[in-house]
Scaffold this active site. Structure first.
Site, short mmCIF file in Angstrom:
data_model
loop_
_atom_site.label_atom_id
_atom_site.label_comp_id
_atom_site.label_asym_id
_atom_site.label_seq_id
_atom_site.Cartn_x
_atom_site.Cartn_y
_atom_site.Cartn_z
N LYS A 201 0.84 -1.20 0.00
CA LYS A 201 0.00 0.00 0.00
C LYS A 201 0.87 1.25 0.00
O LYS A 201 1.88 1.33 0.72
CB LYS A 201 -0.92 0.00 1.23
CG LYS A 201 -1.85 1.20 1.32
CD LYS A 201 -2.65 1.16 2.62
CE LYS A 201 -3.54 2.39 2.78
NZ LYS A 201 -4.27 2.38 4.06
N SER B 248 -9.10 2.76 3.58
CA SER B 248 -8.23 3.34 2.58
C SER B 248 -7.30 2.34 1.90
O SER B 248 -6.58 2.68 0.96
CB SER B 248 -7.38 4.46 3.22
OG SER B 248 -6.54 3.93 4.23
N SER C 285 -9.31 1.12 8.01
CA SER C 285 -8.80 1.11 6.64
C SER C 285 -8.31 -0.24 6.14
O SER C 285 -8.06 -0.40 4.95
CB SER C 285 -7.67 2.14 6.49
OG SER C 285 -8.20 3.44 6.50
#
Length: 474
Positions: free
Chosen positions: A81, A156, A180
């Protein structure tokens, strides 16, 4: 052969590497081929470095040939990520305002993966500065859900969840400051674990104790394996707990007999979709049948939202305190509104929010004197349209209004996981399993029990630019 490789677990890959009938080079070839097929539709990758991936895969293949692998993740492809630093790659965090210069160090979790021989070849999309529970923004555009590309994968860590769900990688990293990891796990039909604060070393940030490092996988055991690697010590984190040398795979199939488990469909927030709550029933029944004592509880955490709003706003305002007017103007409009709303917060208000946060932690610590685990829906709704911040601005003005079941446990620093437990109208739903501090092993055991009871042969299928759901075995 390529399609078969796309869906192997990390553990199965390592077993076949050790047996000599599969090479990390072959796996990366299949991974890149799958990525080329699905990412034009999903838009889940913001950086692709094939040369590095091929170099790492070749180095791993040589180690396996010589019988000197670095560990059970050696040669396994892992997506990173883009909220983490990777030496030689820029960290944009979804923002035009960040520099495109390459990082000069690895985030602790990335460093542990590099030491373990994992093959990283890409970074995954995130909303700007990870500020919301969906994945779209001005730098990378809209990331889409493999189960239905008209829907969001959540966020996220949405890019990471989408790649795992679509069969590109067995593992992807994520960060969780308000849900997230767990939100996209639920929306995308994968497993995601937010560890207790301090269990996984991390670099300090403005989110304080809210944010932790973790990952997503297609099965619980792979996440346990990943946690074994991520928890190894790093001297850069002075807040990490002493390394305990726990093997999170140990006892994974021991079951839940005798555990006292609480069930709350809403935590006092009147937002739950009845169909989602009903969809939790098979998972809860599986825990009962496995010997757990599951009881309905009236647990109301709705009073914690004010503390979350204050701390969340202040944290993101701190991120941009040195931005120019032009940089501020280029921000995601929702993020800019959040920051502007936080400009007038006083030190007294911020301190009061932290007092509320500590009181919530004490409340949950007392709660867990009676209950080993707590169950809730991970998200009280199913995935909604991609590219919007909320499915209903009147009912859910902000992103944290439609996901009030995840962020309370960032405030309390507790571990929590989302495990797939079924579908509502073809869209995945997840059961959230929460434990007291440092109870990751019990969470993994309960998650494994749910997984074994609720797993299907379902895979998202991306065909001609449209997502169609195959639900064999439901």
């Amino acid at each position: 052969m390529s399609d078969d490789l796309d869906w192997l677990s990390a553990r199965e890959l390592a077993r076949r590497f050790a047996g000599g009938d599969l090479s990390p080079v072959d796996v990366l070839d299949a991974t890149l081929a799958r990525l080329r097929t699905v990412d034009p539709v999903l838009n889940a990758v913001c950086l692709l470095d094939e040369p590095q991936g091929r170099r790492l895969a070749a180095e791993s293949a040589d180690r396996w040939r010589r019988g000197t692998p670095l560990g059970p993740l050696d040669g396994v492809p892992v997506a990173i990520k883009d909220t983490a630093q990777v030496t030689g790659w820029p960290m944009r965090i979804g923002s035009h305002a960040t520099a495109a210069a390459p990082s000069t160090q690895d985030t602790p979790g990335v460093a542990r993966l590099r030491e373990a021989g994992a093959v990283f070849f890409c970074k995954t999309t995130t909303p700007e500065f990870g500020w919301k529970g969906i994945t779209h923004g001005p730098l990378t555009g809209i990331t889409r859900n493999p189960w239905d590309i008209s829907r969001t994968p959540g966020g996220s860590s949405g890019g990471s969840a989408a790649l795992v769900a679509a069969g590109v990688v067995p593992l992807a990293t994520g960060g969780d400051g308000g849900g997230s990891i767990r939100i996209p796990a639920a929306f995308s039909g994968v497993f995601g674990l937010k560890p207790s604060y301090g269990v996984v070393p991390n670099l300090p940030g403005v989110m304080g104790t809210l944010a932790v490092y973790g990952g997503l996988s297609r099965d619980v055991a792979d996440s346990a394996l990943l946690l074994n690697v991520l928890t190894r010590p790093d001297p850069r984190d002075s807040f990490a707990i002493p390394h305990r040398g726990i093997d999170y795979l140990d006892g994974l199939d021991r079951g839940v007999a005798g555990l006292r488990i609480a069930w709350s469909p809403d935590l006092g927030f009147a937002v739950a979709d009845p169909a989602v709550v009903t969809g939790m029933r098979p998972a809860i029944d599986a825990l009962v049948e496995a010997g757990a004592d599951v009881q309905n509880v009236a647990l109301d955490l709705s009073g914690a939202q004010h503390a979350l709003e204050v701390i969340w706003g202040a944290s993101h305002a701190a991120l941009v305190r040195d931005f120019t007017g032009a940089q501020l103007a280029a921000l995601d409009p929702g993020l800019l509104r959040l920051i502007l709303a936080a400009q007038d917060l006083s030190a007294r208000e911020l301190q009061a929010a932290h007092v509320e946060m500590r009181a919530l932690s004490q409340q949950m610590q007392a709660f867990h004197q009676d209950y080993d685990l707590l169950l809730t829906p991970t998200v009280p709704i199913t995935a909604f349209a991609a590219g919007i911040d909320t499915p209903d601005a009147a009912r859910f003005p902000q992103w944290f209004d439609w996901t009030p079941l995840t962020w309370p446990f960032n405030l309390t620093r507790q571990p929590a996981a989302s495990v797939p437990c079924g579908f509502v109208e073809g869209l995945p739903i997840g059961l959230q399993i929460v434990g007291p501090m440092f109870a990751e092993q019990n969470i993994l055991r309960a998650s494994r029990c749910v997984e074994q009871a609720c797993a299907t042969a379902a895979r998202p299928s991306l065909v001609d630019g449209a997502a169609r759901t195959s639900l064999q075995g439901r």
